[in-house]
Design a protein around this motif. Structure first.
Motif, mmCIF file in Angstrom:
data_model
loop_
_atom_site.group_PDB
_atom_site.id
_atom_site.type_symbol
_atom_site.label_atom_id
_atom_site.label_comp_id
_atom_site.label_asym_id
_atom_site.label_seq_id
_atom_site.Cartn_x
_atom_site.Cartn_y
_atom_site.Cartn_z
ATOM 1 N N GLY A 14 -12.748 2.375 -9.615
ATOM 2 C CA GLY A 14 -11.880 1.695 -8.681
ATOM 3 C C GLY A 14 -10.334 2.484 -8.475
ATOM 4 O O GLY A 14 -10.346 3.657 -9.338
ATOM 5 N N ARG A 15 -9.461 1.924 -7.787
ATOM 6 C CA ARG A 15 -8.230 2.567 -7.772
ATOM 7 C C ARG A 15 -7.618 3.070 -9.168
ATOM 8 O O ARG A 15 -7.181 4.060 -9.437
ATOM 9 N N MET A 16 -7.604 2.101 -9.886
ATOM 10 C CA MET A 16 -6.854 2.159 -11.324
ATOM 11 C C MET A 16 -7.744 2.881 -12.040
ATOM 12 O O MET A 16 -7.349 3.778 -13.043
ATOM 13 N N VAL A 216 1.661 -0.059 -2.930
ATOM 14 C CA VAL A 216 1.379 0.017 -4.377
ATOM 15 C C VAL A 216 1.669 -1.296 -5.136
ATOM 16 O O VAL A 216 0.875 -1.942 -5.727
ATOM 17 N N GLY A 217 2.882 -1.589 -4.901
ATOM 18 C CA GLY A 217 3.266 -2.956 -5.401
ATOM 19 C C GLY A 217 4.735 -3.292 -5.203
ATOM 20 O O GLY A 217 5.748 -2.294 -5.538
ATOM 21 N N THR A 237 6.048 2.900 -6.472
ATOM 22 C CA THR A 237 5.563 3.816 -5.264
ATOM 23 C C THR A 237 4.520 4.665 -5.742
ATOM 24 O O THR A 237 3.867 5.384 -5.174
ATOM 25 N N ASP A 238 4.279 4.545 -7.043
ATOM 26 C CA ASP A 238 2.937 5.480 -7.710
ATOM 27 C C ASP A 238 2.238 4.674 -8.764
ATOM 28 O O ASP A 238 2.714 4.155 -9.995
ATOM 29 N N ARG A 239 0.797 4.387 -8.507
ATOM 30 C CA ARG A 239 0.111 3.780 -9.322
ATOM 31 C C ARG A 239 -0.003 4.362 -10.711
ATOM 32 O O ARG A 239 -0.396 3.695 -11.998
ATOM 33 N N ALA A 240 0.630 5.417 -11.152
ATOM 34 C CA ALA A 240 0.565 6.144 -12.313
ATOM 35 C C ALA A 240 1.486 5.523 -13.373
ATOM 36 O O ALA A 240 0.917 5.510 -14.650
ATOM 37 N N ILE A 241 2.518 4.693 -13.030
ATOM 38 C CA ILE A 241 3.061 3.990 -13.702
ATOM 39 C C ILE A 241 2.351 2.950 -14.597
ATOM 40 O O ILE A 241 2.680 2.867 -15.627
#
Length: 269
Positions: A14-16, A216-217, A237-241
């Motif tokens: 999945g994305r995450m 992203v959210g 802005t970045d799923r890495a957070i």
């Protein structure tokens, strides 16, 4: 390196999941020891790095979660509610910290997670970012300071592939506002307005959702009254957070007693 906590990523395709795999593969704080996917998934038996289109990382994707969890100190889980409750029981059996970022959980899922938390550390949150969790604290304070003459609206936006509405973060914001006002979110919540709805009910908390592209959210908590508005906003802005927050929770959980925690506990807020 072998003394670093071993971590399993569920829903690795999945994305995450992919974000977590990439982060952990290069981490100096933890080791990626296994990736889990559902039985029959085309990634089963393949190296996770190769399956993602990159170089091999020495971790094979498996459909045996219990065996994977038994080799780990923590499980990071951004999957689906039905899978998450099964993973909660298995992680508890393995005495591994279970970090849950899955959204769309309902009362029946929470009840099963609570049972697993008697035996293991579970950190569950609809959003793992520091900024969102700070925003939750602000939401409670602002709602407590304003009476029901101030209407409350939660507006959220996510990518086109998101399957649950409202988002877990939107519900967290609504819950925080309800707690600040001393009311029940279930009783005050209004979502999915359509047609001739009439004037809004005083004291209600409204929800609106946008789905499109690769957002992203984005979350706005709006307090509106005659002549003025207060808007609390968080933009991801970045799923890495979310991945960084989940890893922080997994490491924090290593020194905690069995029980259920959230990101406010992890961050000491």
């Amino acid at each position: 390196m072998t003394d670093l906590p071993g971590i399993v990523v569920t829903g690795a395709s999945g994305r995450m999941g992919q974000m977590l795999v990439k982060m952990l593969a290069g981490s100096d704080k933890a080791r990626l020891v296994a990736c889990v996917e559902r039985s029959g998934h085309p990634w089963i038996g393949r190296d996770a790095g190769v399956a993602m289109g990159g170089a091999a990382i020495g971790v094979t994707v498996t459909d045996d979660p219990l065996a994977a969890f038994a080799r780990a100190q923590a499980v990071i889980d951004f999957t689906a509610p039905s899978a998450t409750v099964e993973f909660a029981a298995l992680a508890a059996q393995a005495r591994a910290v279970h970090v849950i970022g899955t959204t769309g959980l309902e009362a029946e899922h929470h009840a099963k997670i609570d049972l697993a938390a008697h035996h293991a550390v579970i950190v569950q949150a609809g959003n793992m970012s520091l900024g969102v969790n700070l925003m939750l604290g602000l939401a409670r304070k602002v709602a407590a300071a304003l009476d029901a003459d101030w209407d409350i609206e939660v507006v959220e936006a996510h990518h086109r592939m998101k399957v649950d509405t409202p988002s877990g973060t939107a519900l967290m914001l609504g819950q925080a506002a309800a707690e600040g006002r001393g009311i029940s979110l279930d009783a005050a919540m209004v979502s999915g307005r359509d047609g001739i709805t009439g004037a809004r009910t005083r004291g209600s908390i409204g929800f609106s959702a946008i789905r499109g592209g690769d957002i992203v959210g984005e979350h706005d908590l709006i307090f509106a009254t005659e002549g003025e508005r207060i808007v609390l906003r968080h933009l991801a802005t970045d799923r890495a957070i979310f991945a960084r927050g989940a890893l922080r929770a997994a490491l924090w959980g290593q020194t905690q007693k069995p029980g259920r925690y959230d990101m406010a506990d992890v961050l000491g807020l």
